[in-house]
Write a protein that holds these residues in place. Structure first.
Motif, PDB file in Angstrom:
ATOM      1  N   SER A 139       0.836  -1.196   0.000  1.00 39.09           N
ATOM      2  CA  SER A 139       0.000   0.000   0.000  1.00 39.09           C
ATOM      3  C   SER A 139       0.873   1.248   0.000  1.00 39.09           C
ATOM      4  O   SER A 139       2.060   1.201   0.333  1.00 39.09           O
ATOM      5  CB  SER A 139      -0.933   0.013   1.217  1.00 39.09           C
ATOM      6  OG  SER A 139      -0.189   0.148   2.419  1.00 39.09           O
ATOM      7  N   ARG A 172      -4.916   1.234  -0.666  1.00 39.91           N
ATOM      8  CA  ARG A 172      -4.781   0.115   0.268  1.00 39.91           C
ATOM      9  C   ARG A 172      -4.095  -1.095  -0.336  1.00 39.91           C
ATOM     10  O   ARG A 172      -3.414  -1.849   0.371  1.00 39.91           O
ATOM     11  CB  ARG A 172      -6.170  -0.294   0.784  1.00 39.91           C
ATOM     12  CG  ARG A 172      -6.156  -1.407   1.816  1.00 39.91           C
ATOM     13  CD  ARG A 172      -7.565  -1.759   2.248  1.00 39.91           C
ATOM     14  NE  ARG A 172      -8.409  -2.144   1.118  1.00 39.91           N
ATOM     15  CZ  ARG A 172      -8.360  -3.342   0.535  1.00 39.91           C
ATOM     16  NH1 ARG A 172      -7.517  -4.271   0.950  1.00 39.91           N
ATOM     17  NH2 ARG A 172      -9.156  -3.605  -0.485  1.00 39.91           N
ATOM     18  N   GLN A 230       2.332  -5.105   4.396  1.00 40.65           N
ATOM     19  CA  GLN A 230       1.389  -5.309   5.490  1.00 40.65           C
ATOM     20  C   GLN A 230       1.743  -6.519   6.353  1.00 40.65           C
ATOM     21  O   GLN A 230       0.940  -6.923   7.187  1.00 40.65           O
ATOM     22  CB  GLN A 230      -0.022  -5.443   4.934  1.00 40.65           C
ATOM     23  CG  GLN A 230      -0.520  -4.231   4.159  1.00 40.65           C
ATOM     24  CD  GLN A 230      -0.466  -2.953   4.971  1.00 40.65           C
ATOM     25  OE1 GLN A 230       0.081  -1.957   4.529  1.00 40.65           O
ATOM     26  NE2 GLN A 230      -1.025  -2.977   6.157  1.00 40.65           N
ATOM     27  N   GLY A 261       1.570  -1.652   9.077  1.00 45.55           N
ATOM     28  CA  GLY A 261       2.428  -1.568   7.910  1.00 45.55           C
ATOM     29  C   GLY A 261       3.870  -1.263   8.260  1.00 45.55           C
ATOM     30  O   GLY A 261       4.156  -0.517   9.206  1.00 45.55           O
TER      31      GLY A 261
END
Length: 272
Positions: free
Chosen positions: A154, A170, A200, A205
């Motif tokens: 992302s 995302r 992720q 993150g």
């Protein structure tokens, strides 16, 4: 098409033979304070009204961005007095604002050259802030390590036409890697330079790369970034070798003459 894009396109073609590209999500503005929760460490780097880039806290007093952001149009390193980091900026209000104290641009980056592979690899800079930002205000992100990038990548960034509110994509696809350069199909534009590319893996993150430049591949917008961990370690060492003390703001200093040598922000045009 640049040599870099050709090489990455060849890698992408080989990697994607017989397989469809994963669907990437669209940009979503983090327009409410609730949306911004957890992303406050992503902010906008302002250059005295002469443009901006995106940046991310990786320590209470360290902002990660692209090296080309800290040079002006003439290829000169910007004065720290012209750089301000605005963490979590949203509609004119920031979670915290800090002045830059010190810049470390990777010595392998050459501002006079375009976005070739060597420059993209080294297009990384750290900015030390005059005063740290409390983790209660903005919790710094950590860097990703290892080869397991996870299933989703992302990007959170500011950009032209969306400069006042951070936008998050995302889910992007890592399309190819070539000589430490990554090509991802994220939507980037002016001002997205220096934006964090997140893996992720492991819950929150972790920063996998930063946006260096962009282009078009098979009708899709793509962004280029670099393998990051070694570059950041080199920049931290550079800062340690050249410590700078913060100015005592209680002392009023008088400057003779006006004007300054800062020109407009240098951004790499997507597709250019």
């Amino acid at each position: 098409m640049s040599a870099l894009l050709k090489a990455l396109a060849a890698c992408a073609a080989m990697a994607l033979t017989g397989a469809a590209l994963a669907e990437s999500t669209s940009l979503r503005q983090l327009s409410d304070r609730e949306d911004l929760l957890g992303w406050e460490a992503v902010g906008r780097l302002d250059f005295a009204g002469k443009g901006f880039c995106s940046g991310t806290l990786i320590a209470p007093d360290l902002v990660l961005t692209a090296a080309h952001c800290v040079y002006d149009r003439d290829g000169q390193l910007r004065a720290v007095s012209q750089i301000q980091f605005r963490a979590g900026l949203q509609d004119g209000r920031a979670i915290a604002e800090r002045q830059a104290l010190q810049i470390a641009a990777h010595p392998g980056y050459r501002p006079e050259r375009g976005p070739d592979a060597e420059n993209v690899i080294h297009d990384v800079a750290l900015i030390r802030l005059e005063n740290p930002i409390s983790s209660f205000e903005a919790d710094p992100f950590v860097l990703h390590s290892g080869r397991n990038y996870g299933d989703e990548i992302s990007v959170t960034s500011y950009g032209m036409g969306r400069a006042e509110v951070p936008s998050r994509q995302r889910s992007c696809t890592l399309m190819a890697e070539f000589q430490q350069v990554m090509m991802i199909d994220c939507n980037v534009t002016f001002g997205s330079s220096g934006a964090p590319v997140f893996s992720q893996v492991g819950g929150r993150g972790r920063i996998l790369s930063v946006v260096s430049s962009g282009g078009i591949y098979q009708g899709r917008k793509v962004a280029f970034g670099m393998q990051l961990a070694d570059r950041v370690a080199e920049l931290k060492a550079q800062l340690r070798r050249n410590p700078v003390a913060a100015v005592d703001r209680r002392i009023k200093r008088v400057r003779v003459g006006g004007g300054n040598g800062v020109s407009g922000a240098k951004f790499i045009r997507p597709g250019g």
